[in-house]
Write a protein that holds these residues in place. Sequence first.
Motif, PDB file in Angstrom:
ATOM      1  N   VAL A  37       0.767  -1.257  -0.553  1.00 58.17           N
ATOM      2  CA  VAL A  37      -0.262  -0.226  -0.126  1.00 58.17           C
ATOM      3  C   VAL A  37       1.040   1.283  -0.083  1.00 58.17           C
ATOM      4  O   VAL A  37       1.902   1.476   1.029  1.00 58.17           O
ATOM      5  CB  VAL A  37      -1.039  -0.030   1.469  1.00 58.17           C
ATOM      6  N   LEU A  38       0.312   2.336  -0.983  1.00 54.97           N
ATOM      7  CA  LEU A  38       1.162   3.464  -0.768  1.00 54.97           C
ATOM      8  C   LEU A  38       0.226   5.088  -0.217  1.00 54.97           C
ATOM      9  O   LEU A  38      -1.022   4.781  -0.473  1.00 54.97           O
ATOM     10  CB  LEU A  38       1.404   3.798  -2.350  1.00 54.97           C
ATOM     11  N   ALA A  55      -2.289   2.053  -3.706  1.00 49.51           N
ATOM     12  CA  ALA A  55      -1.445   2.081  -4.818  1.00 49.51           C
ATOM     13  C   ALA A  55      -1.926   0.500  -4.875  1.00 49.51           C
ATOM     14  O   ALA A  55      -1.511  -0.559  -4.157  1.00 49.51           O
ATOM     15  CB  ALA A  55      -0.577   3.165  -5.194  1.00 49.51           C
ATOM     16  N   PHE A  56      -1.291   0.011  -5.972  1.00 49.74           N
ATOM     17  CA  PHE A  56      -1.203  -1.070  -7.062  1.00 49.74           C
ATOM     18  C   PHE A  56       0.076  -1.325  -7.411  1.00 49.74           C
ATOM     19  O   PHE A  56       1.265  -0.804  -7.803  1.00 49.74           O
ATOM     20  CB  PHE A  56      -2.093  -1.150  -7.785  1.00 49.74           C
ATOM     21  N   ALA A  57       1.262  -2.683  -7.066  1.00 44.03           N
ATOM     22  CA  ALA A  57       2.096  -3.486  -6.817  1.00 44.03           C
ATOM     23  C   ALA A  57       3.479  -2.434  -6.802  1.00 44.03           C
ATOM     24  O   ALA A  57       4.230  -1.512  -8.328  1.00 44.03           O
ATOM     25  CB  ALA A  57       2.068  -3.396  -8.506  1.00 44.03           C
ATOM     26  N   THR A  64       5.543   6.933  -0.651  1.00 39.19           N
ATOM     27  CA  THR A  64       6.075   8.176  -1.088  1.00 39.19           C
ATOM     28  C   THR A  64       4.248   9.097  -0.003  1.00 39.19           C
ATOM     29  O   THR A  64       3.571   8.349  -0.123  1.00 39.19           O
ATOM     30  CB  THR A  64       5.959   8.597  -2.338  1.00 39.19           C
ATOM     31  N   THR A  65       5.624  10.047   0.381  1.00 37.50           N
ATOM     32  CA  THR A  65       5.089  10.350   1.011  1.00 37.50           C
ATOM     33  C   THR A  65       5.184  12.270   1.110  1.00 37.50           C
ATOM     34  O   THR A  65       6.326  12.693   0.486  1.00 37.50           O
ATOM     35  CB  THR A  65       4.882  11.117   2.822  1.00 37.50           C
ATOM     36  N   ASN A 100       8.589  16.655  -0.858  1.00 34.97           N
ATOM     37  CA  ASN A 100       9.026  15.744  -0.914  1.00 34.97           C
ATOM     38  C   ASN A 100       9.138  14.880   0.142  1.00 34.97           C
ATOM     39  O   ASN A 100      10.595  14.809   0.871  1.00 34.97           O
ATOM     40  CB  ASN A 100       9.653  15.033  -2.357  1.00 34.97           C
ATOM     41  N   ARG A 101       8.609  13.769   0.831  1.00 36.26           N
ATOM     42  CA  ARG A 101       9.102  13.403   2.027  1.00 36.26           C
ATOM     43  C   ARG A 101       9.515  11.886   1.581  1.00 36.26           C
ATOM     44  O   ARG A 101       9.694  11.045   3.419  1.00 36.26           O
ATOM     45  CB  ARG A 101       8.184  14.020   3.203  1.00 36.26           C
TER      46      ARG A 101
END
Length: 367
Positions: A37-38, A55-57, A64-65, A100-101
């Motif tokens: 999971v994203l 999100a997938f795959a 990503t945060t 972009n964290r």
Amino acid sequence: MPTKSRPRGAPATLAARTAAGPLKAAAAALKAAGVTVLVAMTTITTMISAVVVVAFAVPAGADTTWSVVPADANGPDGRSVIDIELPGGQQVTEHVAVINRSTAPVDFAIDANDGYLTAKGYFDMRPSDATPVDGGAWIEIPDKVTIAAGATAVVPVKVSIPQNATPGDHPAGVTASIDTISGQVRVQNRVGVRLNIRVTGTFVAKVAVSGIHTAYTWSWNPFTPGTVEVTYTLANTGNVRLAPDSRILTSTIAGQSGWDDTSEAKAREIMPGGHRTFTARVTGTWPLGSIGTTIMAIPSPAGKPLPGVTAERIAIDTTVWAIPWPQLALLALLALAFLAIRITSARRRKRIEKLIILNSRGTPLGA
């Protein structure tokens, strides 16, 4: 760097308040199925939501945060929203900071579109594949930006007001997004900042009241008054954002009762051309037949004060009937009890009189 005035990508939403619950449940289900999971998160700004998206795959460890906040040319400036007020034909360049964290570089798509309020009064943006037709069409932004891990990019936001733009408010928003694709499914995760664009000119603060429905609810206790429930719709027929102050007044032969709860009304705006439905409950109203109900709406402008703008108050009268059933039931019970006591007393009196007569007949004279 190329610029654009309309967004791209698949439909998405900024309203995490309404979406977070279902999305968390979906994320839990995917984890149970072994799918990574994203999660995209942002610093919450006023009326701007974080978006939590599945999100997938995605490779393990590649979460990503990022955050998107108002900024000046040097970086975040502490504002929660961007307020712009210009006459037609003028332009200004604002900025947003995309942070972009994550632990890896990320390519973010930058989008702009018209803003609106959801049914619950939260700010949202039109889907990024929809062509903007109002304030969002006046915004020029870079098409995309690549940000290194842990870095911040300041993105210019150029707003050009058309010469013939109508005075008043034209809400919009700017987002930074990433796309994920799994098979035929495309998910766009976006986080954004709200722009309150106001074109100078003649401002009008005005509302219309419609869809009025009144109902009375009795109290089970006959010594306690009931409640009048009033449902009504307020439409913003002016050209500026409103935070209306609504008041409800009921009147019977026993007196007046009022409702003046500005917390719900003022906590949620109504955009020009928009509407919202409210429900008020006026307690302390006795059911004494006809109950006159007055709905008063004061269309106070949202945001900073507008000198010279008169808020046109509107008042609508309606009537609801309430028969005092609990009180009538109590009177009926009292009448029945009184009748029962009278009957019992009469029977007892007759029995005593009969006993006296029988006693007097059986007693010898001179005894």
